[in-house]
Scaffold this motif. Sequence first.
Motif, mmCIF file in Angstrom:
data_model
loop_
_atom_site.group_PDB
_atom_site.id
_atom_site.type_symbol
_atom_site.label_atom_id
_atom_site.label_comp_id
_atom_site.label_asym_id
_atom_site.label_seq_id
_atom_site.Cartn_x
_atom_site.Cartn_y
_atom_site.Cartn_z
ATOM 1 N N VAL A 43 0.857 -1.195 0.000
ATOM 2 C CA VAL A 43 0.000 0.000 0.000
ATOM 3 C C VAL A 43 0.890 1.241 0.000
ATOM 4 C CG1 VAL A 43 -1.947 -1.136 1.137
ATOM 5 C CG2 VAL A 43 -0.191 -0.046 2.534
ATOM 6 N N PRO A 44 0.373 2.396 -0.463
ATOM 7 C CA PRO A 44 1.198 3.605 -0.533
ATOM 8 C C PRO A 44 1.530 4.166 0.852
ATOM 9 C CG PRO A 44 -0.732 3.763 -1.979
ATOM 10 C CD PRO A 44 -0.951 2.586 -1.084
ATOM 11 N N PHE A 45 2.724 4.714 0.968
ATOM 12 C CA PHE A 45 3.133 5.433 2.173
ATOM 13 C C PHE A 45 3.105 6.918 1.853
ATOM 14 C CE2 PHE A 45 6.663 7.156 4.912
ATOM 15 C CZ PHE A 45 5.958 7.047 6.110
ATOM 16 N N LEU A 46 2.295 7.683 2.597
ATOM 17 C CA LEU A 46 2.115 9.102 2.288
ATOM 18 C C LEU A 46 3.150 10.000 2.964
ATOM 19 C CD1 LEU A 46 -1.790 9.418 2.382
ATOM 20 C CD2 LEU A 46 -0.303 9.388 0.372
ATOM 21 N N GLY A 47 3.680 9.567 4.114
ATOM 22 C CA GLY A 47 4.687 10.387 4.775
ATOM 23 C C GLY A 47 4.548 10.401 6.280
ATOM 24 N N ILE A 71 -0.605 15.930 1.942
ATOM 25 C CA ILE A 71 -1.849 16.232 1.231
ATOM 26 C C ILE A 71 -1.571 16.469 -0.252
ATOM 27 C CG2 ILE A 71 -3.740 17.904 1.051
ATOM 28 C CD1 ILE A 71 -3.355 18.218 4.178
ATOM 29 N N THR A 72 -0.463 17.140 -0.574
ATOM 30 C CA THR A 72 -0.079 17.335 -1.969
ATOM 31 C C THR A 72 0.167 15.994 -2.651
ATOM 32 O OG1 THR A 72 0.927 19.483 -1.475
ATOM 33 C CG2 THR A 72 1.628 18.386 -3.501
ATOM 34 N N LYS A 73 0.854 15.092 -1.950
ATOM 35 C CA LYS A 73 1.127 13.758 -2.491
ATOM 36 C C LYS A 73 -0.164 12.973 -2.683
ATOM 37 C CE LYS A 73 4.159 9.773 -1.636
ATOM 38 N NZ LYS A 73 5.170 9.199 -0.690
ATOM 39 N N LEU A 74 -1.077 13.099 -1.730
ATOM 40 C CA LEU A 74 -2.375 12.416 -1.819
ATOM 41 C C LEU A 74 -3.145 12.855 -3.048
ATOM 42 C CD1 LEU A 74 -4.692 10.691 -0.446
ATOM 43 C CD2 LEU A 74 -5.405 12.832 0.624
#
Length: 352
Positions: free
Chosen positions: A303-307, A342-345
């Motif tokens: 799954v993605p890691f957002l930070g 949030i930008t990455k999301l």
Amino acid sequence: MENGNHKEVPDNANEHCPGTESEDAGKADACAGCPNQEACASAPKGPDPDLVAIAERMATVKHKILILSGKGGVGKSTFSAQLSFALADMDFQVGLLDIDICGPSIPKMLGLEGQEIHQSNLGWSPVYVDSIGVMSIGFMLPDPDDAVIWRGPRKNGIIKQFLKDVYWGEIDFLVVDAPPGTSDEHISIVQFLKETGIDGAIIVTTPQQVSLIDVRKEVSFCKKVGIQVLGVVENMSGLSQPLSDFKFLKPSKNGEEEQEDVTERVMAVLREKAPELLDLVACSEVFDSSRGGAARMCVEMGVPFLGKVPLDPRLCKAAEDGKSCFAGDECGVSASALSAIITKLLKNNTLA
């Protein structure tokens, strides 16, 4: 979940499971001892006429995002509130729905304690702050100290009411703050919204294994019910605080005397001898992340890691005061980390 013979059956169900949609779900002889028995027994059964009303309400909501956590106390509601503030600052129309029935903290974190829900000819009106529409059972309690002692069916009923009776209007995002775990509220929100489309879930955790063990269960839950995991956020990822905000204490010699506060002496020396140090941010590990934390878990679970968001006392104060951490530059450490997430999301998903 498997879809055998046109019935929804959990992967870990007993043999001869009647299916989660059956009137016998959780009650049949085959359900005895099943880990899903209580949840299935309390969940809605059969065709639900209210789903049409929910679909009509949700038709004006462009994106629906669930905020989940495996364990309580990881900062999920703080993230939900600050995500809502951030999206509103980006000129999106935002709704924030608090379905943590027993522990509604969103009114506090949005500065809306003491507010009440109002009825209009269009339905229940959300309570607004900074253009964010907010709905929570916290607005319905006559006393904020009152305990909500409800069984599953009543929790399901209020969640359904929030979805079909609240008039959100035309909004870009509905952020749903869910309680910890994978219980009645989670099953209900998925069943009620699955026909209207859920964009996905953001899962919030802290770095240590005791939290990540439960987050793995949350990821498994999302995969079983068909919800995309938009990403995982590692919250409280080390303490980060401007050096000038620290309090310095001199340890007592015998452990019985009160520690002496020497903050002013230390700061005076720094101002005189090394003023450039006052602009530094001090960092310290609070939780054990030696096993790789959330980033490693995301690789293992696919799954993605957002930070990461540091444990920032100024962010904690903003949450206590019901304010956005993006207002001014008070929360420089945490605000920049949240902004990057949030930008990455928005960049990685079709949400904008």
